[in-house]
Design an enzyme around this catalytic site. Structure first.
Site: not given
Ligand code: BGC
Length: 547
Positions: A285, A230
């Site tokens: 991500e 994440d």
């Molecule tokens: C996740 C989200 C989340 C956020 C905080 C993001 O990039 O995909 O769903 O709310 O990170 O963790």
């Protein structure tokens, strides 16, 4: 296989078998990732419910694995299943090494791992390195006093001279609100780039970093094959937490939340940790608008793969998709690592909603599985599901993302809740009967069967699996490219032509190409010579005569 999860040492055997066969060569990757399959994202609350409380769970996922094995994906990535107060539906972790009771138990994840591995499926978990829940024992310690042992695991600062927040950063899920909350007892602010209940951690503290790496080790030891990380770019914040420049004021998570020099040592440490278990993959991500910046996060001393969300955010028009694909391809080719491709996820409107319905979704799926790179398929897209319409009284997400998180309809029977044992936590997507697994498994012309055919073609056709990609200029409304050059003798080239426009059209083409697959619901054309005809909102795969 014994009673526990598959040992980590057995995990790379699948990739090795494929390599040894000589038929299926993985894409060469300078990031050292052997993974070149299809990843299916499961949002656990909405996939399948075994317990009857209307919230999906691990036992439900295990029960749904046969569907995924039939579909032909290679790995499943589960959005967070850890203990959590669920303020951000699991992205606020209060215990990284336990399963939230709403999803089951550690025994359930062991059973899921075993069942997945028996079907040849990898299991990837979501690693949430940038923040924890405010209920995590680490934060409960840190908040206690300025001298608390874990105080420095989070980011505390004195108030600005006027008593306000220490810098100008703003947080997500709240228009322009500061990314800081003042904590009376110790007279300092703590940083949170998302909800106040999601305090950001301090990766510059070596103990915090080691504790996060221990989380990875814990799950690798249990048999987990990979991770989606994440917002991983955010762990490399400016050491001084410098103010964002004026033009980025009010833009959450921009500017000095991520600095290449600050993140590099952390990526290296994560990579060393993952490399201890060969075959483990991490996709990060890296939610930055420029694919060139995203590409700087992959490589042998950093991530195996990184999400770039070009097609997730591109408007549904050929020019924009063409430009995005070309730019992303160029950025990732320059670092020698395959890009990822994402059409939908749990944070954004689904492709069927953005591409004007099912025809558009078919075209987009054709591109997803034929582009060079690693495709990520969000659960429900294989059924052509659109976003649910969520009435105000049923809104639960602080970020307004409920629509794309609607439950997956398994059966056609609405009176029996489409296969859910309890009433699902969110409303159904539009037309759940038509978009159910049962209805679509029975219909060979369904979006589901199209996905299955595309995934099989991607695996079996050498040009699609490992061929180079060349862009073709055909028509303003068309996205077109060729995959090939694998082995001129044995592998015919494949061309992909996608008409994103509203009118039927004809494209010029050389003779000698035959239709491999069309989304135009006209299977009679498959196998026939390609005529050049491309109906509105349709895509075709054609194969050269050579081979
Ligand atoms: C996740 C989200 C989340 C956020 C905080 C993001 O990039 O995909 O769903 O709310 O990170 O963790």
């Amino acid at each position: 296989m014994g009673d526990g999860p598959v040992p980590t040492s057995d995990r790379s055997s699948r990739a090795e078998t494929e390599l040894a066969s000589g038929e299926a060569r993985p894409m060469s990757s300078a990031s050292g990732s052997p993974f070149d399959g299809v990843v299916y994202q499961i949002y656990p609350r909405s996939f399948r419910d075994a317990s009857g409380d209307g919230v999906g769970d691990l036992a439900g996922i295990t029960a749904g694995l046969d569907h995924l094995a039939w579909l032909g994906v290679d790995a499943v990535w589960l959005s967070p299943i850890y203990r959590s107060p669920m303020k951000d539906f699991g992205y606020d972790v209060s215990d990284h090494c336990d399963v939230d009771p709403i999803f089951g138990s550690l025994a359930d994840i062991d059973a899921l791992l075993m069942a997945a591995h028996q079907r040849g499926l990898e299991v990837w978990l979501d690693f949430v390195p940038n923040h924890t829940s405010d209920q995590h024992p680490w934060f409960l310690d840190a908040i206690g006093s300025r001298e608390a042992p874990k105080r420095d695991w989070y980011l505390w600062r004195d108030p600005a001279p006027d008593g306000g927040p220490p810098n100008n950063w703003t947080r997500d899920f709240a228009d322009g609100a500061p990314a800081w909350t003042f904590e009376e007892a110790t007279g300092q602010y703590y940083l949170h780039e998302f909800l106040p209940e999601q305090p950001s951690v301090n990766w510059r503290n070596p103990d915090l970093r080691e504790a996060m790496l221990d989380v990875l080790r814990f799950w690798m030891d249990r048999g987990v094959d990979g991770f989606r990380s994440d917002v991983i770019h955010l762990i490399g914040k400016s050491p001084q937490l410098r103010d964002d420049p004026p033009e980025l004021r009010g833009v959450p998570r921009a500017g000095h939340h991520h600095e290449p020099d600050a993140v590099a040592p952390h990526l290296r440490a994560i990579r060393d940790c993952l490399d201890a278990v060969p075959g483990t993959t991490m996709v990060g991500e890296v939610n930055l608008p420029d694919a060139a910046k995203v590409a700087s996060y992959v490589g042998p001393d950093r991530l195996h793969l990184a999400f770039q969300f070009g097609l997730l955010y591109a408007p549904w028009e050929a020019r924009s998709w063409r430009d995005t694909i070309r730019y992303v391809q160029a950025c990732f080719e320059s670092v020698g690592v395959p890009p990822t491709w994402v059409l939908s996820n749990h944070d954004w409107s689904r492709i069927a909603s953005r591409a004007g319905g099912e025809d558009g979704a078919r075209v987009a799926a054709t591109l997803l599985f034929t582009l060079r790179g690693v495709p990520f398929l969000y659960m429900g897209d294989e059924l052509g599901m659109a976003d649910a319409v969520v009435p105000p009284e049923r809104v639960v997400d602080p970020g307004g993302r409920d629509g794309c998180r609607a439950p997956l309809p398994w059966t056609t029977d609405a009176s029996r809740r489409h296969g859910w044992t309890g009433t699902p936590w969110l409303p159904w997507p539009p037309d759940p009967t038509r978009h159910s697994v049962e209805a679509q498994r029975d219909d060979e012309r369904s979006v589901l069967h199209l996905h299955r055919r595309l995934i099989a073609l991607r695996r079996e056709h050498p040009s699609l699996r490992s061929g180079a990609m060349h862009h073709l200029d055909t028509h303003d409304e068309v996205v077109a490219f060729e995959r090939g050059d694998v082995d001129a003798q044995r592998a015919p080239a494949v061309r992909v032509l996608a008409n994103l426009g509203a009118s039927d059209l004809e494209v010029e083409h050389a003779p000698g190409w035959r239709v491999l697959l069309t989304t135009a619901l006209d299977p009679a054309r498959e196998g026939a010579p390609f005529s050049g005809w491309l109906p509105a909102q349709s895509a075709v795969l054609i194969e050269s005569a050579a081979g």
